[in-house]
Design a protein around this motif. Structure first.
Motif, PDB file in Angstrom:
ATOM      1  N   GLN A   1       0.848  -1.203   0.000  1.00 11.55           N
ATOM      2  CA  GLN A   1       0.000   0.000   0.000  1.00 11.55           C
ATOM      3  C   GLN A   1       0.872   1.237   0.000  1.00 11.55           C
ATOM      4  O   GLN A   1       1.848   1.317   0.747  1.00 11.55           O
ATOM      5  CB  GLN A   1      -0.878   0.016   1.251  1.00 11.55           C
TER       6      GLN A   1
ATOM      7  N   SER B   1       0.444   5.656  -0.337  1.00  9.91           N
ATOM      8  CA  SER B   1      -0.356   6.870  -0.531  1.00  9.91           C
ATOM      9  C   SER B   1       0.578   8.043  -0.753  1.00  9.91           C
ATOM     10  O   SER B   1       1.664   8.110  -0.178  1.00  9.91           O
ATOM     11  CB  SER B   1      -1.211   7.153   0.707  1.00  9.91           C
TER      12      SER B   1
ATOM     13  N   ARG C   1      -4.471   7.744  -2.704  1.00  9.20           N
ATOM     14  CA  ARG C   1      -4.069   6.363  -2.487  1.00  9.20           C
ATOM     15  C   ARG C   1      -3.670   5.782  -3.841  1.00  9.20           C
ATOM     16  O   ARG C   1      -4.504   5.670  -4.740  1.00  9.20           O
ATOM     17  CB  ARG C   1      -5.256   5.610  -1.884  1.00  9.20           C
TER      18      ARG C   1
ATOM     19  N   SER D   1      -3.579   0.010  -3.231  1.00  8.87           N
ATOM     20  CA  SER D   1      -4.482  -0.388  -2.144  1.00  8.87           C
ATOM     21  C   SER D   1      -4.386  -1.878  -1.863  1.00  8.87           C
ATOM     22  O   SER D   1      -5.398  -2.557  -1.862  1.00  8.87           O
ATOM     23  CB  SER D   1      -5.931  -0.079  -2.519  1.00  8.87           C
TER      24      SER D   1
END
Ligand code: ATP
Length: 238
Positions: A12, A14, A19, A22
């Protein structure tokens, strides 16, 4: 089955509120060519940057049984993970010879550096012809060859290539993809290829993962994906 060379789980990333990844998971066995395909903004570049230690990521990524995430980029290179970035990023004001030398800066074994240079010239003879030329004056395709050559100078066991066909004349794309296959077959280097040109990527790879908005939405052997109607409609020009 032997454990994979690279195992990525729930990656993940960001960028502030955006984002980009994911929870991306995939594995690559030693000796494979695997491709990540997907449209603009799917998260392909971010995946490679996370594995190279260039952006912060959560989840896990194990390379040869050891963790990658949280490691500094130079240590990741030293462990044998090479990265040819999108847009090539050669040092425009340095010569071809100097760019190749930069790729070998961690290597104290001068004989190996000389050997690696010869292997790069065997793959891309044009680079030998243009040794004293500044990299910024090379064509796009020649710069891509140089970027790949520079990564090979770092003795990678695993090479990640980000959009090697981008902005390159079709004739040189063929040459570059033939040499990517040669790097895998002859030198035994495992390859993770990121491509928007899905046809080309599926032709040279054994397996593929399809990324959409930061998730893996499809995966499997490349020949199967080439025949998949959903993939055909979206990525393979119908
Ligand atoms: P492309 O093929 O267009 O390069 P990609 O699949 O490589 O796309 P990424 O570059 O990984 O996609 O981008 C994934 C998402 O993260 C996109 O929504 C993008 O706008 C965003 N993103 C990428 N880099 C940054 C950044 N430095 N700051 C903010 N957002 C970013």
């Amino acid at each position: 089955m032997s454990p994979p060379l690279l195992h990525v789980s729930d990656l993940q990333v960001s960028y502030g509120a955006i984002r980009a990844l994911s929870g991306v998971s995939f594995s690559i066995a030693a000796g494979e060519i695997v491709t990540l395909i997907g449209g603009n903004g799917a998260g392909k570049t971010t995946t490679l940057r996370a594995l190279s230690g260039l952006v912060r990521a959560s989840g896990t990524a194990e390379f040869d049984g050891q963790t990658l995430l949280g490691q500094p980029a130079h240590r990741i290179v030293a462990r044998g993970l090479g990265h040819v970035p999108e847009g090539r990023m050669v040092f425009a004001n340095l010569t071809v010879a100097e760019n190749l030398a930069m790729g070998a800066y961690l290597d104290r074994d001068r004989d190996r550096v000389t050997r690696n240079r010869e292997e790069v010239f065997a793959l891309f003879p044009r680079l030998r012809e243009r040794l004293r030329q500044t990299a910024g004056t090379l064509s796009g395709g020649e710069q891509q060859m140089l970027a790949i050559g520079r990564a090979l100078m770092g003795n990678p066991r695993f090479l990640m290539l980000d959009e090697p066909s981008l902005g390159i004349a079709p004739r040189l794309i063929t040459t570059i993809f033939e040499q990517i296959v040669a790097i895998n077959r002859q030198r035994g280097i495992t390859i993770l290829l990121v491509e928007q040109n899905a046809n080309l990527a599926l032709e040279v790879s054994s397996r593929a993962y399809v990324l959409e908005t930061g998730r893996v939405v499809m995966s499997g052997p490349s020949p199967e994906l080439r025949a998949d109607p959903r993939l055909k409609a979206t990525y393979l020009g119908g």
